[in-house]
Design a protein around this motif. Structure first.
Motif, short mmCIF file in Angstrom:
data_model
loop_
_atom_site.label_atom_id
_atom_site.label_comp_id
_atom_site.label_asym_id
_atom_site.label_seq_id
_atom_site.Cartn_x
_atom_site.Cartn_y
_atom_site.Cartn_z
N PRO A 174 0.82 -1.21 0.00
CA PRO A 174 0.00 0.00 0.00
C PRO A 174 0.86 1.26 0.00
N ARG A 175 0.32 2.31 -0.57
CA ARG A 175 1.04 3.58 -0.57
C ARG A 175 1.25 4.07 0.86
N ARG A 176 2.28 4.87 1.03
CA ARG A 176 2.62 5.33 2.37
C ARG A 176 1.46 6.04 3.03
N VAL A 177 0.70 6.80 2.26
CA VAL A 177 -0.41 7.54 2.85
C VAL A 177 -1.44 6.57 3.44
N THR A 178 -1.56 5.37 2.86
CA THR A 178 -2.53 4.40 3.36
C THR A 178 -2.13 3.87 4.72
#
Length: 305
Positions: free
Chosen positions: A277-281
């Motif tokens: 998952p992307r870091r923001v997730t």
């Protein structure tokens, strides 16, 4: 009363609805460690919100606000403040606390019970290994003369990785090293402590969807986390093959085996990796897991003070 109803609804949402949403989400298998944190956050949130909800239900007419820290805690429904003109709480005030206290003490009591039982089981296994096991310095493990292929670890202070003779005969050198790295991932991550927490929560709140799913999913996610640890140093094909070969091997109750739960799901994950998952997730998941237990207390204080 409005505060109690709101807190009860929040506890119901966390205990009965959120688990199904988390189980159906796709990202947990790509970030198992973060997903375990999410399950722990839900369990803590349920205990906090349910405790405050019951506290407000039974103590709504007993709260009297004074100044200072005691007044703040009393306004938030955390402690019983004294009645006006009487700084000594009545006996009924203490008995009213039994319900809210039970919600907190019950999982803690089961956690202590689970820890003692697990420690005794591990000690029995260690005593047996002292009689039937042979240390193998080249593998940093203990060899047991048993035909069924199995590789497992006994976590704790006197941690031990165990390999049966059947596994030694069946696995190649790279495959054995990969599965040993999986077991060391369990030990280094202290995964047995997290399993004890979920087991204690399940025994404290049987029938609660959160308790059932948290235990099942945490077991699977911790196996995935150990897989990820092994994949840092070994090829996917070697780990996947080793997992298949030792999947049928039974391990002691106090141990964590390389086969583990959800072997087929883990095999597909190892052989067909997906992007993390992307870091923001995962930053959002971590932030939510940390702040969710604080929301009931913040709501209570903000509503009353």
């Amino acid at each position: 009363m409005i505060t109690a109803v709101t807190l009860t609804g929040y506890a119901s949402l966390v205990g009965a609805v959120a688990p199904y949403l988390l189980v159906r989400a796709r990202w947990p298998h790509q970030a198992p460690t973060v997903a375990v944190l999410a399950w722990l956050g839900l369990m803590v949130t349920f205990v906090v919100s349910a405790t405050l909800a019951l506290n407000h239900l039974v103590l709504a007419e007993r709260q009297h606000v004074h100044s200072g820290l005691l007044g703040l805690l009393s306004a938030c429904g955390v402690v019983i403040d004294a009645r006006a003109g009487d700084m000594t709480p009545a006996f009924s005030d203490f008995t009213a606390l039994l319900g809210p206290a039970a919600i907190v003490l019950l999982p803690l009591g089961w956690l202590l019970h689970t820890a003692r039982r697990s420690r005794r089981a591990r000690q029995r296994q260690l005593d047996m290994l002292a009689l039937v096991g042979s240390p193998a310095a080249e593998y940093d493990a203990t060899i047991v003369e048993h035909d069924v292929p199995a590789v497992y670890c006994l976590p704790g202070r006197a941690c031990r990785v165990v390999v049966t003779r059947g596994a030694l005969d069946l696995l190649s050198g790279p495959q054995l090293r990969a599965v040993l790295a999986h077991e060391r991932g369990h030990i280094e991550g202290r995964h047995h402590l997290l399993l004890m927490v979920t087991e204690a929560f399940g025994r404290a709140f049987p029938g609660l969807p959160l308790a059932r799913h948290a235990k099942e999913q945490t077991e699977l996610l911790l196996e995935m986390a150990a897989d990820d640890h092994a994949l840092r140093f070994h090829p996917r094909e070697e780990l996947a093959t080793a997992m298949c070969e030792v999947a049928s091997g039974r391990v002691p109750r106090a141990a964590m085996g390389a086969g583990g739960p959800g072997t087929l799901i883990r095999l597909r994950r190892v052989l067909n990796p997906r992007a993390r998952p992307r870091r923001v997730t995962w930053v959002a998941v971590v932030a939510t897991s940390v702040t969710a237990p604080l929301l009931p207390l913040l709501f209570t204080c903000g509503h009353v003070v």
